[in-house]
Design a protein around this motif. Sequence first.
Motif, PDB file in Angstrom:
ATOM      1  N   MET A 280      43.331  35.991  43.318  1.00  0.00           N
ATOM      2  CA  MET A 280      43.659  36.678  44.566  1.00  0.00           C
ATOM      3  C   MET A 280      45.156  36.595  44.886  1.00  0.00           C
ATOM      4  SD  MET A 280      40.936  38.100  45.782  1.00  0.00           S
ATOM      5  CE  MET A 280      40.711  38.443  44.036  1.00  0.00           C
ATOM      6  N   GLY A 281      45.841  35.577  44.370  1.00  0.00           N
ATOM      7  CA  GLY A 281      47.251  35.384  44.681  1.00  0.00           C
ATOM      8  C   GLY A 281      48.200  36.129  43.767  1.00  0.00           C
ATOM      9  N   ARG A 282      47.672  36.695  42.670  1.00  0.00           N
ATOM     10  CA  ARG A 282      48.555  37.408  41.739  1.00  0.00           C
ATOM     11  C   ARG A 282      48.894  38.791  42.277  1.00  0.00           C
ATOM     12  NH1 ARG A 282      45.481  34.568  37.696  1.00  0.00           N
ATOM     13  NH2 ARG A 282      43.913  36.237  37.578  1.00  0.00           N
ATOM     14  N   PRO A 283      50.165  39.227  42.157  1.00  0.00           N
ATOM     15  CA  PRO A 283      50.560  40.557  42.637  1.00  0.00           C
ATOM     16  C   PRO A 283      49.724  41.642  41.958  1.00  0.00           C
ATOM     17  CG  PRO A 283      52.488  39.239  42.073  1.00  0.00           C
ATOM     18  CD  PRO A 283      51.303  38.476  41.590  1.00  0.00           C
ATOM     19  N   GLY A 284      49.195  42.545  42.758  1.00  0.00           N
ATOM     20  CA  GLY A 284      48.356  43.607  42.217  1.00  0.00           C
ATOM     21  C   GLY A 284      47.135  43.058  41.520  1.00  0.00           C
ATOM     22  N   GLY A 285      46.600  41.973  42.055  1.00  0.00           N
ATOM     23  CA  GLY A 285      45.512  41.243  41.409  1.00  0.00           C
ATOM     24  C   GLY A 285      44.198  42.003  41.383  1.00  0.00           C
ATOM     25  N   ALA A 286      43.164  41.274  40.978  1.00  0.00           N
ATOM     26  CA  ALA A 286      41.841  41.842  40.803  1.00  0.00           C
ATOM     27  C   ALA A 286      41.300  42.371  42.127  1.00  0.00           C
ATOM     28  CB  ALA A 286      40.902  40.772  40.249  1.00  0.00           C
ATOM     29  N   PRO A 287      40.357  43.333  42.069  1.00  0.00           N
ATOM     30  CA  PRO A 287      39.742  43.828  43.312  1.00  0.00           C
ATOM     31  C   PRO A 287      39.074  42.681  44.050  1.00  0.00           C
ATOM     32  CG  PRO A 287      38.540  44.596  41.357  1.00  0.00           C
ATOM     33  CD  PRO A 287      39.817  44.003  40.885  1.00  0.00           C
ATOM     34  N   ALA A 288      39.427  42.509  45.301  1.00  0.00           N
ATOM     35  CA  ALA A 288      39.077  41.284  46.026  1.00  0.00           C
ATOM     36  C   ALA A 288      37.567  41.110  46.199  1.00  0.00           C
ATOM     37  CB  ALA A 288      39.773  41.274  47.387  1.00  0.00           C
ATOM     38  N   LEU A 289      36.903  42.100  46.788  1.00  0.00           N
ATOM     39  CA  LEU A 289      35.484  41.950  47.084  1.00  0.00           C
ATOM     40  C   LEU A 289      34.656  41.845  45.806  1.00  0.00           C
ATOM     41  CD1 LEU A 289      33.190  41.810  49.099  1.00  0.00           C
ATOM     42  CD2 LEU A 289      33.181  44.325  49.188  1.00  0.00           C
ATOM     43  N   GLU A 290      34.991  42.632  44.809  1.00  0.00           N
ATOM     44  CA  GLU A 290      34.254  42.584  43.538  1.00  0.00           C
ATOM     45  C   GLU A 290      34.410  41.218  42.866  1.00  0.00           C
ATOM     46  OE1 GLU A 290      34.788  44.559  39.130  1.00  0.00           O
ATOM     47  OE2 GLU A 290      35.179  45.831  40.877  1.00  0.00           O
ATOM     48  N   THR A 291      35.620  40.678  42.881  1.00  0.00           N
ATOM     49  CA  THR A 291      35.864  39.366  42.271  1.00  0.00           C
ATOM     50  C   THR A 291      35.144  38.270  43.039  1.00  0.00           C
ATOM     51  OG1 THR A 291      38.044  40.131  41.549  1.00  0.00           O
ATOM     52  CG2 THR A 291      37.667  37.751  41.543  1.00  0.00           C
ATOM     53  N   TRP A 292      35.182  38.346  44.359  1.00  0.00           N
ATOM     54  CA  TRP A 292      34.480  37.349  45.171  1.00  0.00           C
ATOM     55  C   TRP A 292      32.975  37.411  44.927  1.00  0.00           C
ATOM     56  CZ3 TRP A 292      30.733  38.118  48.942  1.00  0.00           C
ATOM     57  CH2 TRP A 292      30.363  36.958  49.642  1.00  0.00           C
ATOM     58  N   ASP A 293      32.421  38.618  44.884  1.00  0.00           N
ATOM     59  CA  ASP A 293      30.979  38.760  44.731  1.00  0.00           C
ATOM     60  C   ASP A 293      30.522  38.240  43.370  1.00  0.00           C
ATOM     61  OD1 ASP A 293      28.647  39.618  46.136  1.00  0.00           O
ATOM     62  OD2 ASP A 293      28.449  41.246  44.701  1.00  0.00           O
ATOM     63  N   ARG A 294      31.285  38.490  42.350  1.00  0.00           N
ATOM     64  CA  ARG A 294      30.945  37.987  41.012  1.00  0.00           C
ATOM     65  C   ARG A 294      30.998  36.463  40.982  1.00  0.00           C
ATOM     66  NH1 ARG A 294      34.209  40.975  38.581  1.00  0.00           N
ATOM     67  NH2 ARG A 294      35.940  39.535  38.338  1.00  0.00           N
ATOM     68  N   THR A 295      32.008  35.889  41.623  1.00  0.00           N
ATOM     69  CA  THR A 295      32.136  34.439  41.679  1.00  0.00           C
ATOM     70  C   THR A 295      30.995  33.828  42.481  1.00  0.00           C
ATOM     71  OG1 THR A 295      34.545  34.700  41.594  1.00  0.00           O
ATOM     72  CG2 THR A 295      33.715  32.552  42.263  1.00  0.00           C
ATOM     73  N   ARG A 296      30.623  34.472  43.570  1.00  0.00           N
ATOM     74  CA  ARG A 296      29.527  33.982  44.409  1.00  0.00           C
ATOM     75  C   ARG A 296      28.205  33.987  43.646  1.00  0.00           C
ATOM     76  NH1 ARG A 296      25.377  36.007  46.878  1.00  0.00           N
ATOM     77  NH2 ARG A 296      25.965  38.088  46.176  1.00  0.00           N
TER      78      ARG A 296
END
Length: 449
Positions: A280-296
Amino acid sequence: MRLALLGGGGFRVPLVYGALLGDRAEGRVTEVVLYDVDAGRLAAVARVLADQAAGVPDAPAVRVTTDLDEALRGADFVFSAIRVGGLAGRAADERIALAEGVLGQETVGAGGIAYGLRTVPVAVEIARRTARLAPDAWVINFTNPAGLVTEAMAAVLGDRVIGICDSPVGLGRRVARVLGADPGSAFADYAGLNHLGWLRGLRVGGRDVLPGLLADPALLGSFEEGRLFGPEWLRSLGAIPNEYLHYYYFNRETVAAYRSAERTRGAFLHEQQDRFYAAMGRPGGAPALETWDRTRAEREATYMAHNREASGAGERDAADLEESGGYERVALALMRAVARDERATLILNVRNRGTLPSLDDEAVVEVPCLVDANGAHPVSVSPLTGHAAALVGAVKAVEREVLAAAESGDRERAVSAFALHPLVDSVTVARRLVDAYTAAHPGLAYLRR
């Protein structure tokens, strides 16, 4: 209505915000203030919430702050979901306990005591500042160990702090589902402490349907707790225990599984969430909600994996994964009941007030409550008896030692808390644990000889 969420950089915050997005009724939350000591984590979670809110009309506004007083001022509700010491602290709790051959889980046994000792002073200070800056606010405590922390905060806030947990809700839902009953209309006769309770009855239309389940081995083995504890043990108990009682009833097997594992639950979550927040901290990083949902999803699939391994329970049911979380729905129902006087019956952590005769009135217990505009009121349940009453009494005595140690700074009271716990039961081990935990956690420097 304004909600202050303390621990606003926490990984599960989007669950809460998702529940708020689904509330369209009058008097709903219109502003969420996220507070955290870590600005980077706040920014990451704010990104996820922005994705959740996209396309949702009148989504609650979100702002972030690292100033606790700013977060509290003007709040109608305060969610306390802090983690003192972070996941690195949880991983250390587990590692230190397992080195002594005892359980290090974050809310149970040695790990729960260590976590409580460093969390209670912070929670009490939050309660004091809330009383000063938002005296009319209701505080909903998510912070573990939930019962212990709620009792500490209640010494300042009285009945305006209410603790919640999703474990009893999940248990009642699974039992109702396997019996073909509607979880929303069934009444769960559930009682104990947080992570230490039993479902003794499930009333549907005034009739207790739990005896039918206990008499059917096939049904008993068809859901999470039945596989975890085994049908024979559940029939012996005559009740369905909270899943966390597996740490008590199968302690040796669970400790052995934890000690042989490649990494503990805390270490796994620490590593997993570090990857998430870094992405989430990388410039132009991964799509936030999609990355969170996969991690969850990965997090939920591995929940209590060591216990399921020790008992041979297998993988979690797909239905449980789809309905993961749950505490955010409890919190929303609680807020609705208080803010709109929409009466609801919920299993909550509140002051005893005579509900369980074996405990004093000020002891925080986990029982069904009727919730209305005046708060949460425990309802009558059948009393705890036999070993359940004895175990609850023993663990409450440990919690009181933790509270006394946190208030006085007396190291020997901390030793007593460890030594008296049924899953430690050694003064020698207790002293070594206190030495190791104080060396590992700067937040325990207040304990003095």
